[in-house]
Write a protein that holds these residues in place. Structure first.
Motif, PDB file in Angstrom:
ATOM      1  N   LYS A  54       0.828  -1.208   0.000  1.00  0.00           N
ATOM      2  CA  LYS A  54       0.000   0.000   0.000  1.00  0.00           C
ATOM      3  C   LYS A  54       0.857   1.251   0.000  1.00  0.00           C
ATOM      4  CE  LYS A  54      -4.325  -1.748   1.938  1.00  0.00           C
ATOM      5  NZ  LYS A  54      -5.371  -1.550   2.966  1.00  0.00           N
ATOM      6  N   LEU A  55       2.043   1.138   0.585  1.00  0.00           N
ATOM      7  CA  LEU A  55       2.961   2.274   0.579  1.00  0.00           C
ATOM      8  C   LEU A  55       3.361   2.635  -0.849  1.00  0.00           C
ATOM      9  CD1 LEU A  55       4.496   4.161   2.532  1.00  0.00           C
ATOM     10  CD2 LEU A  55       6.428   2.598   2.359  1.00  0.00           C
ATOM     11  N   LEU A  56       3.281   1.644  -1.743  1.00  0.00           N
ATOM     12  CA  LEU A  56       3.614   1.876  -3.147  1.00  0.00           C
ATOM     13  C   LEU A  56       2.370   2.143  -3.983  1.00  0.00           C
ATOM     14  CD1 LEU A  56       6.326  -0.909  -3.658  1.00  0.00           C
ATOM     15  CD2 LEU A  56       6.649   1.481  -2.994  1.00  0.00           C
ATOM     16  N   GLY A  57       1.228   2.348  -3.327  1.00  0.00           N
ATOM     17  CA  GLY A  57      -0.007   2.687  -4.023  1.00  0.00           C
ATOM     18  C   GLY A  57      -0.716   1.504  -4.631  1.00  0.00           C
ATOM     19  N   ARG A  58      -0.518   0.294  -4.071  1.00  0.00           N
ATOM     20  CA  ARG A  58      -1.144  -0.905  -4.617  1.00  0.00           C
ATOM     21  C   ARG A  58      -2.150  -1.456  -3.624  1.00  0.00           C
ATOM     22  NH1 ARG A  58       4.631  -3.322  -6.800  1.00  0.00           N
ATOM     23  NH2 ARG A  58       4.945  -1.722  -8.411  1.00  0.00           N
ATOM     24  N   GLU A  59      -3.121  -2.211  -4.173  1.00  0.00           N
ATOM     25  CA  GLU A  59      -4.191  -2.749  -3.347  1.00  0.00           C
ATOM     26  C   GLU A  59      -3.955  -4.203  -2.948  1.00  0.00           C
ATOM     27  OE1 GLU A  59      -6.609  -1.010  -2.043  1.00  0.00           O
ATOM     28  OE2 GLU A  59      -5.787   0.773  -3.037  1.00  0.00           O
ATOM     29  N   ALA A  60      -2.955  -4.861  -3.544  1.00  0.00           N
ATOM     30  CA  ALA A  60      -2.696  -6.271  -3.233  1.00  0.00           C
ATOM     31  C   ALA A  60      -1.195  -6.510  -3.207  1.00  0.00           C
ATOM     32  CB  ALA A  60      -3.366  -7.163  -4.279  1.00  0.00           C
ATOM     33  N   PRO A  61      -0.757  -7.533  -2.481  1.00  0.00           N
ATOM     34  CA  PRO A  61       0.685  -7.842  -2.427  1.00  0.00           C
ATOM     35  C   PRO A  61       1.246  -8.136  -3.821  1.00  0.00           C
ATOM     36  CG  PRO A  61      -0.514  -9.054  -0.748  1.00  0.00           C
ATOM     37  CD  PRO A  61      -1.552  -8.441  -1.631  1.00  0.00           C
ATOM     38  N   CYS A  62       2.505  -7.871  -3.991  1.00  0.00           N
ATOM     39  CA  CYS A  62       3.170  -8.154  -5.269  1.00  0.00           C
ATOM     40  C   CYS A  62       3.176  -9.659  -5.523  1.00  0.00           C
ATOM     41  CB  CYS A  62       4.601  -7.630  -5.251  1.00  0.00           C
ATOM     42  SG  CYS A  62       4.748  -5.861  -4.927  1.00  0.00           S
ATOM     43  N   GLU A  63       3.002 -10.051  -6.782  1.00  0.00           N
ATOM     44  CA  GLU A  63       3.008 -11.473  -7.119  1.00  0.00           C
ATOM     45  C   GLU A  63       4.344 -12.112  -6.763  1.00  0.00           C
ATOM     46  OE1 GLU A  63       1.904 -12.165 -11.120  1.00  0.00           O
ATOM     47  OE2 GLU A  63      -0.096 -11.253 -10.920  1.00  0.00           O
ATOM     48  N   ASN A  64       5.400 -11.400  -7.001  1.00  0.00           N
ATOM     49  CA  ASN A  64       6.733 -11.909  -6.691  1.00  0.00           C
ATOM     50  C   ASN A  64       7.332 -11.044  -5.590  1.00  0.00           C
ATOM     51  OD1 ASN A  64       9.261 -13.135  -6.713  1.00  0.00           O
ATOM     52  ND2 ASN A  64       9.981 -11.931  -8.461  1.00  0.00           N
ATOM     53  N   CYS A  65       6.924 -11.320  -4.352  1.00  0.00           N
ATOM     54  CA  CYS A  65       7.376 -10.509  -3.222  1.00  0.00           C
ATOM     55  C   CYS A  65       8.742 -11.004  -2.758  1.00  0.00           C
ATOM     56  CB  CYS A  65       6.363 -10.583  -2.086  1.00  0.00           C
ATOM     57  SG  CYS A  65       6.844  -9.579  -0.653  1.00  0.00           S
ATOM     58  N   ILE A  66       9.760 -10.271  -3.098  1.00  0.00           N
ATOM     59  CA  ILE A  66      11.103 -10.735  -2.745  1.00  0.00           C
ATOM     60  C   ILE A  66      11.386 -10.559  -1.261  1.00  0.00           C
ATOM     61  CG2 ILE A  66      12.009 -10.345  -5.069  1.00  0.00           C
ATOM     62  CD1 ILE A  66      13.280  -7.771  -4.097  1.00  0.00           C
ATOM     63  N   SER A  67      10.675  -9.645  -0.589  1.00  0.00           N
ATOM     64  CA  SER A  67      10.882  -9.502   0.856  1.00  0.00           C
ATOM     65  C   SER A  67      10.346 -10.726   1.597  1.00  0.00           C
ATOM     66  CB  SER A  67      10.209  -8.223   1.372  1.00  0.00           C
ATOM     67  OG  SER A  67      10.903  -7.089   0.900  1.00  0.00           O
ATOM     68  N   ARG A  68       9.187 -11.230   1.178  1.00  0.00           N
ATOM     69  CA  ARG A  68       8.672 -12.462   1.773  1.00  0.00           C
ATOM     70  C   ARG A  68       9.633 -13.613   1.527  1.00  0.00           C
ATOM     71  NH1 ARG A  68       5.729 -11.715   5.624  1.00  0.00           N
ATOM     72  NH2 ARG A  68       4.789 -13.789   5.402  1.00  0.00           N
ATOM     73  N   ASN A  69      10.176 -13.668   0.310  1.00  0.00           N
ATOM     74  CA  ASN A  69      11.138 -14.729   0.003  1.00  0.00           C
ATOM     75  C   ASN A  69      12.396 -14.601   0.855  1.00  0.00           C
ATOM     76  OD1 ASN A  69       9.478 -15.835  -1.943  1.00  0.00           O
ATOM     77  ND2 ASN A  69      10.366 -14.615  -3.617  1.00  0.00           N
ATOM     78  N   ALA A  70      12.850 -13.358   1.037  1.00  0.00           N
ATOM     79  CA  ALA A  70      14.054 -13.135   1.846  1.00  0.00           C
ATOM     80  C   ALA A  70      13.815 -13.549   3.299  1.00  0.00           C
ATOM     81  CB  ALA A  70      14.461 -11.668   1.762  1.00  0.00           C
ATOM     82  N   ILE A  71      12.631 -13.228   3.835  1.00  0.00           N
ATOM     83  CA  ILE A  71      12.327 -13.550   5.233  1.00  0.00           C
ATOM     84  C   ILE A  71      12.213 -15.051   5.442  1.00  0.00           C
ATOM     85  CG2 ILE A  71      10.534 -13.391   7.010  1.00  0.00           C
ATOM     86  CD1 ILE A  71      10.024 -10.504   6.048  1.00  0.00           C
ATOM     87  N   ASN A  73      13.148 -17.586   3.311  1.00  0.00           N
ATOM     88  CA  ASN A  73      14.200 -18.439   2.760  1.00  0.00           C
ATOM     89  C   ASN A  73      15.595 -18.055   3.239  1.00  0.00           C
ATOM     90  OD1 ASN A  73      12.303 -19.909   1.249  1.00  0.00           O
ATOM     91  ND2 ASN A  73      12.423 -18.436  -0.455  1.00  0.00           N
ATOM     92  N   GLY A  74      15.682 -16.887   3.886  1.00  0.00           N
ATOM     93  CA  GLY A  74      16.952 -16.495   4.492  1.00  0.00           C
ATOM     94  C   GLY A  74      18.043 -16.129   3.517  1.00  0.00           C
ATOM     95  N   THR A  75      17.696 -15.639   2.326  1.00  0.00           N
ATOM     96  CA  THR A  75      18.704 -15.234   1.349  1.00  0.00           C
ATOM     97  C   THR A  75      18.235 -13.978   0.618  1.00  0.00           C
ATOM     98  OG1 THR A  75      20.079 -16.005  -0.487  1.00  0.00           O
ATOM     99  CG2 THR A  75      17.762 -16.644  -0.527  1.00  0.00           C
ATOM    100  N   SER A  76      19.125 -13.361  -0.094  1.00  0.00           N
ATOM    101  CA  SER A  76      18.802 -12.110  -0.788  1.00  0.00           C
ATOM    102  C   SER A  76      18.171 -12.384  -2.143  1.00  0.00           C
ATOM    103  CB  SER A  76      20.058 -11.258  -0.967  1.00  0.00           C
ATOM    104  OG  SER A  76      20.582 -10.876   0.292  1.00  0.00           O
ATOM    105  N   TYR A  77      17.303 -11.463  -2.574  1.00  0.00           N
ATOM    106  CA  TYR A  77      16.629 -11.561  -3.867  1.00  0.00           C
ATOM    107  C   TYR A  77      16.658 -10.204  -4.552  1.00  0.00           C
ATOM    108  CZ  TYR A  77      14.772 -16.119  -2.458  1.00  0.00           C
ATOM    109  OH  TYR A  77      14.649 -17.425  -2.058  1.00  0.00           O
ATOM    110  N   CYS A  78      16.600 -10.247  -5.890  1.00  0.00           N
ATOM    111  CA  CYS A  78      16.587  -9.007  -6.675  1.00  0.00           C
ATOM    112  C   CYS A  78      15.450  -9.043  -7.692  1.00  0.00           C
ATOM    113  CB  CYS A  78      17.904  -8.821  -7.419  1.00  0.00           C
ATOM    114  SG  CYS A  78      19.350  -8.593  -6.371  1.00  0.00           S
ATOM    115  N   LYS A  79      14.936  -7.882  -8.027  1.00  0.00           N
ATOM    116  CA  LYS A  79      13.966  -7.762  -9.108  1.00  0.00           C
ATOM    117  C   LYS A  79      13.879  -6.289  -9.504  1.00  0.00           C
ATOM    118  CE  LYS A  79       9.693  -7.052  -6.454  1.00  0.00           C
ATOM    119  NZ  LYS A  79       8.296  -7.490  -6.282  1.00  0.00           N
TER     120      LYS A  79
END
Length: 374
Positions: A54-71, A73-79
């Motif tokens: 929502k901070l980015l002006g969206r109404e739903a979570p990103c399809e490819n949420c790299i922060s969720r993946n980072a939390i 899976n314990g590794t870094s992601y880029c997009k």
């Protein structure tokens, strides 16, 4: 928390707030718990304790949420993300507490819009350049010799530049009803600058004179008056074949691979057309060229090439060499085109090369057979 840790925390926050990149921290519930100053200024109504999307002006979570993946899976992601028509490169990395537990993800967002625009511009320019080179290649290939009347000679050639445009060149043409002119050339360098020299060569060489040495002398004068760079030069072997009395006159402007005359019906027939001469250049005020004449026999073959196929090396560093070429020439009694193809096949097998794109020099060869009287 003691004062030293507090100071350290303040210093780290000051560093993050001094960054031009946007930085935010997202907890396990997708809430933003920290944004740096650059992000707070870059996004309207930016505040913490807000859901990250929502901070980015969206109404739903990103399809490819790299922060969720980072939390999780314990590794870094880029997009890449598009925010307000701007392109951002986003990296998300896990954040651990003192017990080693992942409690959040830190996102670093870098605005790469201008970089993408520049990349697109470069890609468009590269495409235009490749289109131009493709057109130039077609034009250069159109300058290569066309078919001659088959009652005069049998003629075949291979022309394979190592780049889109070549620095080798050859031509064969009618001087008059009784004479054919033929030359093979190797210019300095490769690519577009080299191809321009081949265009000069074809347009400037005298195709009317029956004297090869005179043609090369005129060519040298024209070149030296054309303001080419000092390191630019052309090596040329030039010959005129008299079909009426079966003779050949030839001269050389520094071409380092001497053509040969041989005859498949006479194993003792072998003539190396060797004669010295200055490359076409602006190294001297003028240059003089000598010429020689040789009588031809029925079914004589004239072979010309540049050094590309000769200097083709195998993995041990050995060159294919002139002896292997001659072995094919002296034993292959097929048509000139088949003989040249066999040379290429054996050279590529020798060098363990699958296709021409792996060859680092231009390859040009020609084989002429004097037909019997008809």
């Amino acid at each position: 928390m003691d004062k030293s840790e507090e100071k350290r925390g303040i210093m780290i926050e000051d560093i993050i707030n001094g960054m031009l990149d946007w930085v935010r921290v997202v907890d396990r519930e997708n809430k933003v718990i920290f944004v740096n100053k650059a992000m707070a200024q870059g996004i309207k109504d930016c505040k913490t304790d807000e859901l990250c999307y929502k901070l980015l002006g969206r109404e739903a979570p990103c399809e490819n949420c790299i922060s969720r993946n980072a939390i999780f899976n314990g590794t870094s992601y880029c997009k890449q993300e598009i925010i307000d028509d701007r392109i951002f490169s986003v990296m998300s990395s896990p954040v651990k507490n003192q017990n080693g537990e992942i409690v959040a993800a830190v996102e670093v967002l870098r605005d790469v819009t201008e970089l993408h625009m520049l990349q697109e511009k470069v890609m468009l320019q590269n495409k235009k350049l490749m289109d131009d080179l493709s057109l130039a290649k077609k034009l250069q290939c159109n300058l290569l010799p066309k078919a001659l009347p088959d009652n005069k000679i049998k003629f075949s050639f291979i022309y394979q530049p190592c780049e889109e445009l070549g620095g080798d060149f050859l031509d064969i043409f009618e001087v008059d009803n009784d004479h054919l002119g033929v030359y093979i050339a190797d210019v300095s360098g490769h690519g577009l600058p080299a191809s321009m020299l081949t265009v000069f060569l074809r347009s400037a060489i005298d195709k009317k004179t029956l004297s090869p040495s005179l043609a090369l002398s005129k060519l040298y004068t024209d070149f030296s008056n054309s303001n080419f760079d000092q390191d630019a030069y052309i090596t040329v072997f030039y010959a005129v074949i008299n079909l009426k009395d079966r003779s050949i006159k030839y001269s050389n402007a520094g071409h380092n691979v001497s053509p040969i005359i041989f005859n498949l019906e006479d194993p003792d027939r072998f003539e190396l057309l060797m004669i010295p001469g200055t490359p076409i250049s602006n190294w001297f005020e003028k240059a003089e060229y000598n010429e020689k004449e040789l009588l031809l026999m029925k079914s004589d073959r004239l072979f010309l090439c540049t050094d590309g196929v000769i200097e083709l090396k195998n993995k041990k560093g050995y060159q294919f060499g002139e002896d292997r070429i001659r072995n094919v020439l002296f034993t292959d009694k097929s048509e000139p085109s088949s003989t040249l193809s066999r040379i290429i096949e054996e050279a590529m097998d020798f060098a363990q090369i699958d296709d021409f794109s792996m060859i680092k020099d231009d390859i040009t060869m020609a084989l002429i057979e004097i037909n019997e009287d008809k």
